[in-house]
Scaffold this motif. Structure first.
Motif, PDB file in Angstrom:
ATOM      1  N   VAL A 153     -10.663  43.712   2.779  1.00  0.00           N
ATOM      2  CA  VAL A 153     -10.141  42.366   3.048  1.00  0.00           C
ATOM      3  C   VAL A 153      -8.761  42.465   3.690  1.00  0.00           C
ATOM      4  O   VAL A 153      -8.470  41.747   4.647  1.00  0.00           O
ATOM      5  CB  VAL A 153     -10.101  41.529   1.746  1.00  0.00           C
ATOM      6  CG1 VAL A 153      -9.282  40.263   1.938  1.00  0.00           C
ATOM      7  CG2 VAL A 153     -11.520  41.183   1.312  1.00  0.00           C
ATOM      8  N   ASN A 154      -7.910  43.337   3.184  1.00  0.00           N
ATOM      9  CA  ASN A 154      -6.582  43.491   3.767  1.00  0.00           C
ATOM     10  C   ASN A 154      -6.649  43.966   5.208  1.00  0.00           C
ATOM     11  O   ASN A 154      -5.834  43.572   6.036  1.00  0.00           O
ATOM     12  CB  ASN A 154      -5.740  44.457   2.937  1.00  0.00           C
ATOM     13  CG  ASN A 154      -5.353  43.878   1.597  1.00  0.00           C
ATOM     14  OD1 ASN A 154      -5.436  42.674   1.374  1.00  0.00           O
ATOM     15  ND2 ASN A 154      -4.936  44.744   0.697  1.00  0.00           N
ATOM     16  N   THR A 199      -9.072  43.291   7.345  1.00  0.00           N
ATOM     17  CA  THR A 199      -9.636  42.278   8.242  1.00  0.00           C
ATOM     18  C   THR A 199      -8.789  41.022   8.353  1.00  0.00           C
ATOM     19  O   THR A 199      -8.842  40.345   9.363  1.00  0.00           O
ATOM     20  CB  THR A 199     -11.054  41.871   7.784  1.00  0.00           C
ATOM     21  OG1 THR A 199     -10.979  41.376   6.456  1.00  0.00           O
ATOM     22  CG2 THR A 199     -11.999  43.042   7.856  1.00  0.00           C
ATOM     23  N   VAL A 200      -7.997  40.686   7.350  1.00  0.00           N
ATOM     24  CA  VAL A 200      -7.262  39.417   7.424  1.00  0.00           C
ATOM     25  C   VAL A 200      -5.815  39.583   7.842  1.00  0.00           C
ATOM     26  O   VAL A 200      -5.180  38.611   8.211  1.00  0.00           O
ATOM     27  CB  VAL A 200      -7.324  38.628   6.087  1.00  0.00           C
ATOM     28  CG1 VAL A 200      -8.746  38.285   5.742  1.00  0.00           C
ATOM     29  CG2 VAL A 200      -6.638  39.352   4.978  1.00  0.00           C
ATOM     30  N   ARG A 258      -2.060  37.008   6.990  1.00  0.00           N
ATOM     31  CA  ARG A 258      -2.412  35.687   6.479  1.00  0.00           C
ATOM     32  C   ARG A 258      -3.693  35.782   5.653  1.00  0.00           C
ATOM     33  O   ARG A 258      -4.727  36.223   6.152  1.00  0.00           O
ATOM     34  CB  ARG A 258      -2.611  34.737   7.653  1.00  0.00           C
ATOM     35  CG  ARG A 258      -2.575  33.310   7.266  1.00  0.00           C
ATOM     36  CD  ARG A 258      -2.310  32.432   8.495  1.00  0.00           C
ATOM     37  NE  ARG A 258      -2.802  31.109   8.173  1.00  0.00           N
ATOM     38  CZ  ARG A 258      -3.857  30.548   8.735  1.00  0.00           C
ATOM     39  NH1 ARG A 258      -4.503  31.177   9.700  1.00  0.00           N
ATOM     40  NH2 ARG A 258      -4.247  29.358   8.361  1.00  0.00           N
ATOM     41  N   LEU A 259      -3.627  35.332   4.403  1.00  0.00           N
ATOM     42  CA  LEU A 259      -4.777  35.437   3.511  1.00  0.00           C
ATOM     43  C   LEU A 259      -5.666  34.207   3.663  1.00  0.00           C
ATOM     44  O   LEU A 259      -5.274  33.092   3.323  1.00  0.00           O
ATOM     45  CB  LEU A 259      -4.309  35.582   2.062  1.00  0.00           C
ATOM     46  CG  LEU A 259      -5.364  35.979   1.043  1.00  0.00           C
ATOM     47  CD1 LEU A 259      -5.937  37.353   1.370  1.00  0.00           C
ATOM     48  CD2 LEU A 259      -4.776  35.999  -0.354  1.00  0.00           C
ATOM     49  N   HIS A 260      -6.853  34.417   4.185  1.00  0.00           N
ATOM     50  CA  HIS A 260      -7.840  33.351   4.337  1.00  0.00           C
ATOM     51  C   HIS A 260      -8.365  32.977   2.952  1.00  0.00           C
ATOM     52  O   HIS A 260      -8.475  33.848   2.069  1.00  0.00           O
ATOM     53  CB  HIS A 260      -8.981  33.853   5.234  1.00  0.00           C
ATOM     54  CG  HIS A 260      -9.950  32.798   5.619  1.00  0.00           C
ATOM     55  ND1 HIS A 260     -10.956  32.391   4.781  1.00  0.00           N
ATOM     56  CD2 HIS A 260     -10.063  32.075   6.753  1.00  0.00           C
ATOM     57  CE1 HIS A 260     -11.657  31.448   5.375  1.00  0.00           C
ATOM     58  NE2 HIS A 260     -11.133  31.240   6.577  1.00  0.00           N
ATOM     59  N   PRO A 261      -8.711  31.707   2.716  1.00  0.00           N
ATOM     60  CA  PRO A 261      -9.236  31.323   1.400  1.00  0.00           C
ATOM     61  C   PRO A 261     -10.453  32.133   0.961  1.00  0.00           C
ATOM     62  O   PRO A 261     -10.606  32.440  -0.220  1.00  0.00           O
ATOM     63  CB  PRO A 261      -9.595  29.848   1.578  1.00  0.00           C
ATOM     64  CG  PRO A 261      -8.716  29.370   2.689  1.00  0.00           C
ATOM     65  CD  PRO A 261      -8.526  30.553   3.600  1.00  0.00           C
ATOM     66  N   LEU A 262     -11.325  32.511   1.887  1.00  0.00           N
ATOM     67  CA  LEU A 262     -12.485  33.333   1.521  1.00  0.00           C
ATOM     68  C   LEU A 262     -12.063  34.756   1.165  1.00  0.00           C
ATOM     69  O   LEU A 262     -12.668  35.387   0.300  1.00  0.00           O
ATOM     70  CB  LEU A 262     -13.512  33.357   2.654  1.00  0.00           C
ATOM     71  CG  LEU A 262     -14.256  32.044   2.892  1.00  0.00           C
ATOM     72  CD1 LEU A 262     -15.169  32.167   4.108  1.00  0.00           C
ATOM     73  CD2 LEU A 262     -15.041  31.642   1.656  1.00  0.00           C
ATOM     74  N   ALA A 263     -11.008  35.250   1.811  1.00  0.00           N
ATOM     75  CA  ALA A 263     -10.488  36.572   1.467  1.00  0.00           C
ATOM     76  C   ALA A 263      -9.921  36.543   0.048  1.00  0.00           C
ATOM     77  O   ALA A 263     -10.149  37.468  -0.743  1.00  0.00           O
ATOM     78  CB  ALA A 263      -9.418  37.004   2.469  1.00  0.00           C
ATOM     79  N   LYS A 264      -9.188  35.483  -0.273  1.00  0.00           N
ATOM     80  CA  LYS A 264      -8.656  35.348  -1.634  1.00  0.00           C
ATOM     81  C   LYS A 264      -9.791  35.276  -2.639  1.00  0.00           C
ATOM     82  O   LYS A 264      -9.734  35.898  -3.702  1.00  0.00           O
ATOM     83  CB  LYS A 264      -7.774  34.104  -1.741  1.00  0.00           C
ATOM     84  CG  LYS A 264      -7.217  33.896  -3.138  1.00  0.00           C
ATOM     85  CD  LYS A 264      -6.359  32.660  -3.218  1.00  0.00           C
ATOM     86  CE  LYS A 264      -5.815  32.351  -4.587  1.00  0.00           C
ATOM     87  NZ  LYS A 264      -6.186  33.104  -5.721  1.00  0.00           N
ATOM     88  N   LYS A 265     -10.839  34.541  -2.296  1.00  0.00           N
ATOM     89  CA  LYS A 265     -11.991  34.418  -3.193  1.00  0.00           C
ATOM     90  C   LYS A 265     -12.623  35.788  -3.446  1.00  0.00           C
ATOM     91  O   LYS A 265     -12.965  36.121  -4.584  1.00  0.00           O
ATOM     92  CB  LYS A 265     -13.010  33.455  -2.593  1.00  0.00           C
ATOM     93  CG  LYS A 265     -14.194  33.187  -3.465  1.00  0.00           C
ATOM     94  CD  LYS A 265     -15.125  32.161  -2.817  1.00  0.00           C
ATOM     95  CE  LYS A 265     -16.316  31.866  -3.706  1.00  0.00           C
ATOM     96  NZ  LYS A 265     -17.216  30.867  -3.112  1.00  0.00           N
TER      97      LYS A 265
END
Length: 128
Positions: A76-77, A79-80, A83-90
C-alpha cells in the motif's frame, strides 16, 4: 517465456521475507520475543503434547498475520505514496486488525494452557 523458479528459490525468497521482517519491523521482534517466552514457559511447566499443539498453532497464526500485515503495508505504501487513499487506509487497518485478532486468540490460548499449572505452582509455593 519466464524461467520457472525452483523449490529452493521459493524457500529462499520466503526465508528472505521472514529475515527482512524480523530485522526491520519492531512489532515482529516483539512477537518473536513473546514466542520465545511462551516456548520457554511451556518447557518449564512441561505442558502436555496437545497444549504444545495449541501454543504452536497460536504462535504460527500471530507470526503469519504479522508477516501479512507487513506485506500489505509495504504494498500500500508503494502504491499510494504520500497521500493515503481511504481504501489504502482500510487495507492497512484490516491487516492490522488481523494481527490484533490473532494476538487476542493467542493470549486466550496462553491463558487456557498456562493458568492451571501456574495456579497449581502458586498454591504449592503458598502464594495462594
Amino acid at each position: 517465456m519466464d524461467k520457472r523458479r525452483t523449490w529452493g528459490d521459493v524457500f529462499r525468497n520466503a526465508w528472505d521475507g521472514v529475515r527482512a521482517t524480523a530485522s526491520t519491523e519492531r512489532n515482529f521482534k516483539v512477537h518473536l520475543a513473546l514466542c520465545a517466552a511462551v516456548l520457554l514457559l511451556g518447557a518449564l511447566l512441561r505442558v502436555p503434547r496437545l497444549d504444545w499443539g495449541l501454543l504452536c498453532l497460536a504462535i504460527g497464526l500471530v507470526l503469519s498475520a504479522e508477516l501479512m500485515n507487513t506485506a500489505v503495508e509495504a504494498a500500500v505504501n508503494l502504491t499510494v505514496g504520500e497521500r493515503l487513499h481511504p481504501l489504502a487506509k482500510k487495507a492497512k487497518d484490516a491487516a492490522a486488525g488481523a494481527v490484533l485478532a490473532s494476538a487476542v486468540f493467542a493470549a486466550v490460548i496462553g491463558l487456557i494452557v498456562f493458568a492451571p499449572p501456574l495456579l497449581r505452582l502458586a498454591q504449592d509455593w503458598g502464594w495462594l
